[in-house]
Motif scaffolding. Structure first.
Motif, PDB file in Angstrom:
ATOM      1  N   SER A 107       0.822  -1.221   0.000  1.00 41.98           N
ATOM      2  CA  SER A 107       0.000   0.000   0.000  1.00 41.98           C
ATOM      3  C   SER A 107       0.848   1.260   0.000  1.00 41.98           C
ATOM      4  CB  SER A 107      -0.875   0.053   1.253  1.00 41.98           C
ATOM      5  OG  SER A 107      -1.817  -0.949   1.220  1.00 41.98           O
ATOM      6  N   HIS A 143      -4.869   5.374   1.607  1.00 47.70           N
ATOM      7  CA  HIS A 143      -4.245   4.289   2.375  1.00 47.70           C
ATOM      8  C   HIS A 143      -5.221   3.131   2.670  1.00 47.70           C
ATOM      9  CE1 HIS A 143      -1.518   2.414   5.195  1.00 47.70           C
ATOM     10  NE2 HIS A 143      -2.421   2.494   6.154  1.00 47.70           N
ATOM     11  N   ALA A 149      -6.213   1.088  -0.464  1.00 42.85           N
ATOM     12  CA  ALA A 149      -5.139   0.182  -0.895  1.00 42.85           C
ATOM     13  C   ALA A 149      -5.059  -1.025   0.042  1.00 42.85           C
ATOM     14  CB  ALA A 149      -3.808   0.933  -0.929  1.00 42.85           C
ATOM     15  N   ASN A 150      -5.148  -0.811   1.343  1.00 38.40           N
ATOM     16  CA  ASN A 150      -5.087  -1.935   2.293  1.00 38.40           C
ATOM     17  C   ASN A 150      -6.254  -2.895   2.079  1.00 38.40           C
ATOM     18  OD1 ASN A 150      -2.776  -1.205   3.644  1.00 38.40           O
ATOM     19  ND2 ASN A 150      -3.845  -0.040   5.208  1.00 38.40           N
TER      20      ASN A 150
END
Ligand SMILES: [Fe+2]
Length: 240
Positions: A114, A125, A128-129
């Protein structure tokens, strides 16, 4: 340290010297958050709990905090999005509890992947995680399936073998992502294929060097890091 990559991307400065000493954990501060930020930060909290639980640095002190945060996020994230104040408070506490788990137990390569791709392709963030989490679980389970199975069992998910339980866990994460309108692949997020291919080597090399990589439960090579990015770009199940 600030590092320049292609496209003038700069990484943020990080260090324990600038880590806050005190956190004010007041749910009222979260009531005015827009729904997309509630989704992103909520899935970030879930990733913190799961990565802390399977981390090589986990301990008897971090395990209960990690498990509690995972349960609290799964039970509250959708209600929190629809504006339920009690659920929003539980999510706020869950993120703090997960922070206490990973502050000592550390994280894994969901965060490594990420950090590097997020900076380059401007992926928030938590988005992406949430996207990488099921791919990384399928990758890491080859090294240690029992702790992911523990999480699935704690959540009451179906399965009689570790593999079945882990499939239920990744299904749950993808179902939450869909219900929160989060992308399941980098392509779906809008990453352009040519750009992705051009920057893949650089992202993978950066992800290997990330501070979260050493505590990942499976040792990872640059080649594997690239293959995980490609699987997450195309939406392919990880079998390697
Ligand atoms: Fe995070």
């Amino acid at each position: 340290m600030i590092t320049d990559y292609d496209k003038g991307v700069k990484y943020p400065v990080f260090g324990y010297e600038i880590t806050p000493d005190i956190a004010i954990i007041d749910p009222e501060l979260t009531y005015s958050m827009p729904a997309d930020i509630v989704a992103y930060t909520g899935m970030d909290a879930l990733t913190h709990g799961i990565e802390a639980y399977v981390s090589t640095m986990h301990s008897s002190f971090t395990d209960p905090l990690a498990m509690q945060s995972i349960k609290q996020v799964v039970n509250n994230i959708e209600k929190s999005i629809s504006g339920d104040k009690e659920a929003r408070a539980e999510m706020h506490y869950a993120q703090a509890i997960a922070g206490m788990a990973f502050g000592n137990g550390f994280l894994g390569i969901v965060h490594s992947l990420s950090h590097k791709s997020g900076a380059i392709f401007k992926i928030p963030h938590g988005v992406a995680n949430a996207l990488y989490l099921p791919y990384v679980i399928d990758y890491n389970k080859k090294a240690d399936s029992s702790r992911y199975a523990d999480i699935a069992r704690m959540l009451g998910l179906n399965g009689s073998t570790d593999n079945e339980l882990i499939d239920s866990l990744t299904d749950l994460i993808r179902r939450l992502n869909k219900s929160l309108n989060l992308p399941l692949t980098l392509k779906e997020f809008g990453v352009e294929e040519g750009e992705f291919e051009k920057l893949l080597d650089k992202m993978a090399a950066g992800a290997i060097e990330d501070a979260c990589t050493p505590s990942n439960p499976r040792e990872v090579s640059v080649e594997d890091m690239k293959k995980i990015y490609v699987a997450a770009f195309k939406g392919e199940k990880i079998e390697f």
